[in-house]
Design a protein around this motif. Structure first.
Motif, PDB file in Angstrom:
ATOM      1  N   PRO A 138       0.800  -1.224   0.000  1.00 38.03           N
ATOM      2  CA  PRO A 138       0.000   0.000   0.000  1.00 38.03           C
ATOM      3  C   PRO A 138       0.835   1.278   0.000  1.00 38.03           C
ATOM      4  CG  PRO A 138      -0.803  -1.575   1.634  1.00 38.03           C
ATOM      5  CD  PRO A 138       0.506  -2.089   1.133  1.00 38.03           C
ATOM      6  N   SER A 139       2.083   1.178   0.408  1.00 36.32           N
ATOM      7  CA  SER A 139       2.931   2.366   0.495  1.00 36.32           C
ATOM      8  C   SER A 139       3.268   2.927  -0.881  1.00 36.32           C
ATOM      9  CB  SER A 139       4.213   2.052   1.259  1.00 36.32           C
ATOM     10  OG  SER A 139       4.925   0.999   0.617  1.00 36.32           O
ATOM     11  N   ASP A 140       2.991   2.158  -1.948  1.00 35.62           N
ATOM     12  CA  ASP A 140       3.295   2.636  -3.295  1.00 35.62           C
ATOM     13  C   ASP A 140       2.311   3.698  -3.778  1.00 35.62           C
ATOM     14  OD1 ASP A 140       5.335   0.797  -3.340  1.00 35.62           O
ATOM     15  OD2 ASP A 140       4.161  -0.745  -4.384  1.00 35.62           O
ATOM     16  N   LEU A 141       1.171   3.847  -3.105  1.00 41.58           N
ATOM     17  CA  LEU A 141       0.103   4.713  -3.603  1.00 41.58           C
ATOM     18  C   LEU A 141       0.504   6.189  -3.607  1.00 41.58           C
ATOM     19  CD1 LEU A 141      -2.843   5.076  -4.521  1.00 41.58           C
ATOM     20  CD2 LEU A 141      -3.483   5.208  -2.108  1.00 41.58           C
ATOM     21  N   LEU A 142       0.909   6.718  -2.474  1.00 36.17           N
ATOM     22  CA  LEU A 142       1.176   8.149  -2.364  1.00 36.17           C
ATOM     23  C   LEU A 142       2.298   8.611  -3.297  1.00 36.17           C
ATOM     24  CD1 LEU A 142       0.682  10.887  -1.101  1.00 36.17           C
ATOM     25  CD2 LEU A 142       2.146  10.221   0.823  1.00 36.17           C
ATOM     26  N   PRO A 143       3.472   7.970  -3.312  1.00 38.65           N
ATOM     27  CA  PRO A 143       4.526   8.456  -4.226  1.00 38.65           C
ATOM     28  C   PRO A 143       4.120   8.373  -5.694  1.00 38.65           C
ATOM     29  CG  PRO A 143       5.178   6.390  -3.173  1.00 38.65           C
ATOM     30  CD  PRO A 143       3.970   6.872  -2.463  1.00 38.65           C
TER      31      PRO A 143
END
Length: 345
Positions: free
Chosen positions: A202-207
């Protein structure tokens, strides 16, 4: 004549779905239309919502998205005639199950079905089309040139949002929950500007969103549910965290959420305040729970079916099941093992 009904559980047990005999009155009400049902869509029952609006019954009718042919009309019906093909959504307090051979429904809940649109497609996609229209137009006030993030774009609701937004000149980003969904959504490019795989993390969403928008964020974000805590069940791990949604919003952005129990902490509200951002709750039943904007509701239904007939909205085809499999199909939908089912009558 038989119909499908739900007996709500009094404990934590799952609700039971059963077939019951039913009948229609001989005398048809002045504003009612008797419709021979050709196809009926099955969606999960929100028993809590029914209780909130004061609808308490031993047996709750199941199957509300219907498509069929008009058999008879009441004395004061002005919109329809016998043999007209119609489509609509039964109101929350309807005594009829949409899985009956024939139903009585007020004329103000129906619209004409285009000839080129199949009954199965109309009944299966009407609810998602209405929700997408509500999210984008009624709540988010979408306009050409906006940027939009649709979570879980391969779902039936997400796909409708993507197609409707692209039709209006919106730059769309979306997320995929599996390699198969990612491959399917990549086929929609260049209509979809970016497909972001969240099954890898899920950490790929913001960048990814900030890279695509030059660090500005999106104008509109639409979810199909969010995580309120970092550690939740396996099924919830693919959902975005509420902080991720707030983070991807640009200045003046708008968040449309389907999460009925959303809780925002003071830091979340502070972030929204600093961006002058806003949020709305998408209640799928708001149009049939209130008649305050009935004219607008009918206009939306008509526009949705016309766009489906013209190919602007192309829902994922649902394989229709026969009536004798309706009980099993509804149990599967209610357990959220399948998001939608369509019964052909």
């Amino acid at each position: 004549m038989k119909g499908l009904y739900c007996r709500a559980a009094t404990t934590d047990a799952e609700p039971k779905f059963l077939i019951r005999e039913t009948s229609l009155p001989e005398v048809l009400g002045s504003h009612l239309v008797r419709v021979q049902v050709k196809a009926c869509g099955l969606s999960p029952l929100d028993l809590k919502l029914l209780d909130d609006v004061g609808i308490q019954r031993d047996l709750i009718p199941v199957g509300r998205e219907v498509a069929g042919v008009v058999l008879r009309v009441g004395a004061k019906v002005s919109f329809f005639q016998p043999e007209d093909e119609v489509v609509g959504i039964l109101p929350l307090d309807s005594p009829c199950s949409g899985l009956c051979d024939a139903i009585d429904i007020d004329e103000h809940y129906l619209v004409q079905k285009p000839e080129k649109l199949s009954s199965v497609c109309a009944a299966g996609a009407l609810r998602d089309g209405l929700a997408a229209y509500t999210a984008l137009h009624t709540l988010a006030r979408v306009a050409a040139g906006h940027t939009l993030l649709v979570m879980d774009g391969a779902s039936s609701f997400g796909l409708m949002c993507i197609q409707l937004a692209c039709y209006h000149g919106v730059k769309v980003f979306t997320t995929s929950h599996s390699p198969q969904q990612h491959a399917f959504l990549e086929q929609l490019r260049p209509s979809v500007a970016k497909v972001i795989p969240v099954f890898k993390g899920p950490s790929d969403l913001l960048p990814a969103v900030l890279e695509e928008t030059g660090g500005l964020g999106v104008d509109i974000a639409i979810d199909s549910g969010v995580r309120l805590q970092e550690e939740e069940s396996e099924a919830a791990k693919l959902l975005p965290h509420k902080h991720d949604i707030i983070s991807v919003l640009g200045v003046g952005g708008h968040w449309v959420t389907s999460h009925k129990d959303l809780q925002l902490d003071p830091p979340d509200c502070r972030s929204l305040y600093l961006k002058s951002a806003s949020m709305s709750f998408l209640n799928h039943e708001v149009w049939t729970a209130s008649t305050a904007q009935q004219g607008r509701y009918l206009h939306i239904l008509k526009d949705v079916v016309e766009k489906m007939s013209a190919g602007v909205l192309r829902p994922q085809p649902e394989e229709a099941v026969p009536l004798y499999e309706a009980t099993v199909a509804m149990e599967t939908v209610q357990r959220h093992q399948k998001r939608k089912a369509v019964v052909r009558l």
